[in-house]
Scaffold this active site. Structure first.
Site, PDB file in Angstrom:
ATOM      1  N   ASP A 144     -58.813 -10.183  48.054  1.00 62.11           N
ATOM      2  CA  ASP A 144     -57.752  -9.375  47.454  1.00 62.11           C
ATOM      3  C   ASP A 144     -56.496 -10.181  47.156  1.00 62.11           C
ATOM      4  O   ASP A 144     -56.280 -11.271  47.683  1.00 62.11           O
ATOM      5  CB  ASP A 144     -57.358  -8.238  48.403  1.00 62.11           C
ATOM      6  CG  ASP A 144     -56.528  -8.745  49.580  1.00 62.11           C
ATOM      7  OD1 ASP A 144     -56.936  -9.748  50.211  1.00 62.11           O
ATOM      8  OD2 ASP A 144     -55.459  -8.179  49.855  1.00 62.11           O
ATOM      9  N   ASP A 159     -59.734 -21.810  54.199  1.00 61.10           N
ATOM     10  CA  ASP A 159     -58.592 -22.384  53.486  1.00 61.10           C
ATOM     11  C   ASP A 159     -58.012 -23.524  54.331  1.00 61.10           C
ATOM     12  O   ASP A 159     -58.471 -24.652  54.246  1.00 61.10           O
ATOM     13  CB  ASP A 159     -57.593 -21.244  53.241  1.00 61.10           C
ATOM     14  CG  ASP A 159     -56.415 -21.633  52.381  1.00 61.10           C
ATOM     15  OD1 ASP A 159     -56.490 -22.659  51.694  1.00 61.10           O
ATOM     16  OD2 ASP A 159     -55.404 -20.913  52.382  1.00 61.10           O
TER      17      ASP A 159
HETATM   18  P1  5GP Z   1     -57.321 -20.058  56.838  1.00 60.25           P
HETATM   19  O1  5GP Z   1     -57.067 -19.591  58.241  1.00 60.25           O
HETATM   20  O2  5GP Z   1     -58.601 -20.860  56.706  1.00 60.25           O
HETATM   21  O3  5GP Z   1     -56.151 -20.788  56.260  1.00 60.25           O
HETATM   22  O4  5GP Z   1     -57.410 -18.792  55.922  1.00 60.25           O
HETATM   23  C1  5GP Z   1     -58.479 -17.959  55.925  1.00 60.25           C
HETATM   24  C2  5GP Z   1     -58.142 -16.611  55.336  1.00 60.25           C
HETATM   25  O5  5GP Z   1     -57.032 -16.642  54.425  1.00 60.25           O
HETATM   26  C3  5GP Z   1     -59.313 -16.111  54.522  1.00 60.25           C
HETATM   27  O6  5GP Z   1     -60.252 -15.442  55.340  1.00 60.25           O
HETATM   28  C4  5GP Z   1     -58.644 -15.216  53.512  1.00 60.25           C
HETATM   29  O7  5GP Z   1     -58.499 -13.928  54.038  1.00 60.25           O
HETATM   30  C5  5GP Z   1     -57.272 -15.832  53.294  1.00 60.25           C
HETATM   31  N1  5GP Z   1     -57.270 -16.664  52.059  1.00 60.25           N
HETATM   32  C6  5GP Z   1     -57.215 -18.006  51.991  1.00 60.25           C
HETATM   33  N2  5GP Z   1     -57.229 -18.442  50.726  1.00 60.25           N
HETATM   34  C7  5GP Z   1     -57.313 -17.335  49.949  1.00 60.25           C
HETATM   35  C8  5GP Z   1     -57.379 -17.126  48.513  1.00 60.25           C
HETATM   36  O8  5GP Z   1     -57.375 -18.044  47.664  1.00 60.25           O
HETATM   37  N3  5GP Z   1     -57.451 -15.834  48.108  1.00 60.25           N
HETATM   38  C9  5GP Z   1     -57.468 -14.780  48.961  1.00 60.25           C
HETATM   39  N4  5GP Z   1     -57.552 -13.570  48.431  1.00 60.25           N
HETATM   40  N5  5GP Z   1     -57.418 -14.948  50.312  1.00 60.25           N
HETATM   41  C10 5GP Z   1     -57.341 -16.207  50.798  1.00 60.25           C
END
Ligand code: 5GP
Length: 177
Positions: free
Chosen positions: A162, A106
């Site tokens: 989730d 993300d």
């Molecule tokens: P980042 O550190 O890249 O911002 O976020 C990674 C983590 O955020 C992912 O492994 C996931 O657990 C959670 N995440 C990010 N976007 C989503 C989404 O659209 N749906 C869900 N369920 N989890 C997300």
């Protein structure tokens, strides 16, 4: 396919089971080719990646190892105020060919913090396989080497992902209406 309600929110079908499985197979074929004779170690990041990791692993024909880890952050004394630890990572990664398995990249914050810790152990190589990636949400420079789908910046659930604990069992991926 119909909309689903999880807790208080409505989600609509976004990626179908067949297209997910097709993409996972494509990634496996690529990895089979790239890692022929190299015995990579897959490190799957729990909880969200368990279904993707399982389907990806089933489609491998090369010799490969897998381990599952959980990332926990707690407030530490570092300047960033947050310390990320990997629970369950009990292997020596020196000289290993590592492939990280993530459900979704993300902002990239998680991997941006975690990858330097892995690199510290001097693996032979380090690549990232992610089922989903939201390029518009990316804040930290993370390059996904094996990607299932590039998706818009919308909250998604299903296939391991989730919403507040629920929705992981869905075979398809749904997005928030
Ligand atoms: P980042 O550190 O890249 O911002 O976020 C990674 C983590 O955020 C992912 O492994 C996931 O657990 C959670 N995440 C990010 N976007 C989503 C989404 O659209 N749906 C869900 N369920 N989890 C997300």
């Amino acid at each position: 396919m119909k909309q689903v309600k999880i807790h208080d929110k409505i989600f609509e079908p976004y990626l179908f089971e067949t297209e997910i499985q097709e993409q996972v197979k494509k990634i496996a074929i690529e990895i089979n080719k790239d890692y022929e004779g190299r015995k990579p170690l897959f490190i799957a990041i729990l909880n969200g990646s368990f279904m993707f990791a399982s389907d990806l692993f089933k489609n491998l024909t090369i010799d490969a190892e897998i381990c599952f880890i959980k990332l926990a952050s707690y407030k530490g004394m570092s300047s960033s105020g947050r310390v990320l630890t990997a629970i369950g990572l009990d292997m020596d990664l020196f000289g290993k060919e590592i492939i990280i398995v993530e459900d979704i990249v993300d902002t990239g914050k998680t991997l941006n913090e975690f990858l330097p810790k892995l690199l510290h152990q001097q693996p032979a190589s380090l690549k990232i396989a992610a089922l989903l990636h939201k390029p518009d949400a990316l804040v930290f420079p993370i390059n996904v080497d094996y990607l299932g789908f590039s998706i818009p910046n919308k909250f998604v659930v299903g296939y391991g992902l989730d919403y507040d604990g629920l929705g992981r069992n869905l075979k398809e991926i749904y997005k928030l209406v």
